[in-house]
Design a protein around this motif. Structure first.
Motif, mmCIF file in Angstrom:
data_model
loop_
_atom_site.group_PDB
_atom_site.id
_atom_site.type_symbol
_atom_site.label_atom_id
_atom_site.label_comp_id
_atom_site.label_asym_id
_atom_site.label_seq_id
_atom_site.Cartn_x
_atom_site.Cartn_y
_atom_site.Cartn_z
ATOM 1 N N UNK A 289 -128.021 12.881 -54.453
ATOM 2 C CA UNK A 289 -127.345 11.655 -54.021
ATOM 3 C C UNK A 289 -127.705 10.452 -54.886
ATOM 4 N N UNK A 290 -128.319 10.678 -56.033
ATOM 5 C CA UNK A 290 -128.804 9.580 -56.867
ATOM 6 C C UNK A 290 -127.679 8.690 -57.390
ATOM 7 N N UNK A 291 -126.559 9.261 -57.787
ATOM 8 C CA UNK A 291 -125.476 8.480 -58.382
ATOM 9 C C UNK A 291 -124.323 8.208 -57.419
ATOM 10 N N UNK A 292 -124.572 8.348 -56.138
ATOM 11 C CA UNK A 292 -123.527 8.156 -55.137
ATOM 12 C C UNK A 292 -123.633 6.757 -54.555
ATOM 13 N N UNK A 293 -122.513 6.068 -54.489
ATOM 14 C CA UNK A 293 -122.504 4.750 -53.844
ATOM 15 C C UNK A 293 -121.999 4.928 -52.413
ATOM 16 N N UNK A 294 -122.688 4.359 -51.450
ATOM 17 C CA UNK A 294 -122.275 4.526 -50.059
ATOM 18 C C UNK A 294 -120.943 3.826 -49.783
ATOM 19 N N UNK A 295 -120.171 4.394 -48.896
ATOM 20 C CA UNK A 295 -118.891 3.805 -48.507
ATOM 21 C C UNK A 295 -119.134 2.581 -47.640
ATOM 22 N N UNK A 296 -118.292 1.586 -47.798
ATOM 23 C CA UNK A 296 -118.401 0.362 -47.012
ATOM 24 C C UNK A 296 -117.515 0.473 -45.774
ATOM 25 N N UNK A 297 -118.061 0.147 -44.641
ATOM 26 C CA UNK A 297 -117.286 0.143 -43.402
ATOM 27 C C UNK A 297 -116.582 -1.198 -43.259
ATOM 28 N N UNK A 298 -115.278 -1.144 -43.151
ATOM 29 C CA UNK A 298 -114.488 -2.367 -42.982
ATOM 30 C C UNK A 298 -113.771 -2.389 -41.639
ATOM 31 N N UNK A 299 -114.309 -1.670 -40.683
ATOM 32 C CA UNK A 299 -113.708 -1.659 -39.350
ATOM 33 C C UNK A 299 -113.725 -3.041 -38.722
ATOM 34 N N UNK A 300 -114.719 -3.846 -39.075
ATOM 35 C CA UNK A 300 -114.801 -5.178 -38.497
ATOM 36 C C UNK A 300 -113.618 -6.036 -38.943
ATOM 37 N N UNK A 301 -113.067 -5.768 -40.124
ATOM 38 C CA UNK A 301 -111.904 -6.526 -40.591
ATOM 39 C C UNK A 301 -110.685 -6.177 -39.741
ATOM 40 N N UNK A 302 -110.505 -4.891 -39.480
ATOM 41 C CA UNK A 302 -109.389 -4.474 -38.621
ATOM 42 C C UNK A 302 -109.545 -5.036 -37.218
ATOM 43 N N UNK A 303 -110.754 -4.975 -36.697
ATOM 44 C CA UNK A 303 -110.992 -5.491 -35.353
ATOM 45 C C UNK A 303 -110.745 -6.991 -35.288
ATOM 46 N N UNK A 304 -111.186 -7.720 -36.301
ATOM 47 C CA UNK A 304 -110.950 -9.160 -36.356
ATOM 48 C C UNK A 304 -109.460 -9.461 -36.452
ATOM 49 N N UNK A 305 -108.746 -8.726 -37.297
ATOM 50 C CA UNK A 305 -107.300 -8.929 -37.431
ATOM 51 C C UNK A 305 -106.593 -8.646 -36.107
ATOM 52 N N UNK A 306 -106.980 -7.578 -35.431
ATOM 53 C CA UNK A 306 -106.379 -7.263 -34.136
ATOM 54 C C UNK A 306 -106.640 -8.379 -33.136
ATOM 55 N N UNK A 307 -107.862 -8.873 -33.090
ATOM 56 C CA UNK A 307 -108.194 -9.964 -32.182
ATOM 57 C C UNK A 307 -107.405 -11.223 -32.485
ATOM 58 N N UNK A 308 -107.253 -11.541 -33.767
ATOM 59 C CA UNK A 308 -106.486 -12.728 -34.142
ATOM 60 C C UNK A 308 -105.011 -12.584 -33.796
ATOM 61 N N UNK A 309 -104.461 -11.407 -34.013
ATOM 62 C CA UNK A 309 -103.048 -11.182 -33.691
ATOM 63 C C UNK A 309 -102.804 -11.306 -32.193
ATOM 64 N N UNK A 310 -103.656 -10.664 -31.400
ATOM 65 C CA UNK A 310 -103.481 -10.719 -29.944
ATOM 66 C C UNK A 310 -103.711 -12.138 -29.425
ATOM 67 N N UNK A 311 -104.755 -12.787 -29.889
ATOM 68 C CA UNK A 311 -105.033 -14.162 -29.462
ATOM 69 C C UNK A 311 -103.919 -15.100 -29.896
ATOM 70 N N UNK A 312 -103.418 -14.918 -31.113
ATOM 71 C CA UNK A 312 -102.308 -15.738 -31.582
ATOM 72 C C UNK A 312 -101.046 -15.519 -30.774
ATOM 73 N N UNK A 313 -100.804 -14.281 -30.374
ATOM 74 C CA UNK A 313 -99.637 -13.990 -29.540
ATOM 75 C C UNK A 313 -99.756 -14.658 -28.182
ATOM 76 N N UNK A 314 -100.933 -14.573 -27.579
ATOM 77 C CA UNK A 314 -101.153 -15.212 -26.282
ATOM 78 C C UNK A 314 -100.987 -16.724 -26.404
ATOM 79 N N UNK A 315 -101.608 -17.314 -27.419
ATOM 80 C CA UNK A 315 -101.506 -18.764 -27.609
ATOM 81 C C UNK A 315 -100.066 -19.179 -27.889
ATOM 82 N N UNK A 316 -99.362 -18.391 -28.694
ATOM 83 C CA UNK A 316 -97.960 -18.700 -28.984
ATOM 84 C C UNK A 316 -97.078 -18.606 -27.755
#
Length: 97
Positions: free
Chosen positions: A24-51
């Motif tokens: 595993x010396x030359x392997x770069x770990x994968x980055x988890x970007x689930x928080x970006x999807x979760x944030x986008x989902x929260x913003x979309x739902x909150x924006x819909x409610x506010x709208x």
């Protein structure tokens, strides 16, 4: 060759040592970007409610609108890759491996 090593060690029950550190010396770990999807989902739902509240929609119209937009956002962002229990794990900061 590496798959053979993993298979042999798995068959032996050595699940915590499937590979050697030098494998595993030359392997770069994968980055988890689930928080970006979760944030986008929260913003979309909150924006819909506010709208919907800002537009003055009646509850009978706003509730289905929020539900449909939330479902569409979920489908676009996650595309069937995540079920409800996985969402709870993401919110807790846990990962599945």
């Amino acid at each position: 060759m590496m798959l053979l090593k993993i298979a042999e060690r798995y068959a032996e029950g050595r699940t915590l040592a499937l590979l050697d550190p030098e494998d595993l010396a030359n392997v770069t770990p994968a980055q988890s970007r689930e928080w970006v999807r979760l944030l986008a989902l929260g913003l979309i739902v909150t924006g819909t409610v506010a709208g919907a509240l800002t537009a003055g929609l009646p509850d009978a119209a706003a509730t289905p609108l929020i539900g449909v937009v939330s479902l569409l956002a979920w489908s676009v962002l996650y595309g069937g890759r995540m079920v409800g229990t996985d969402l709870v794990d993401v919110m807790r900061g846990q990962s599945r491996g």
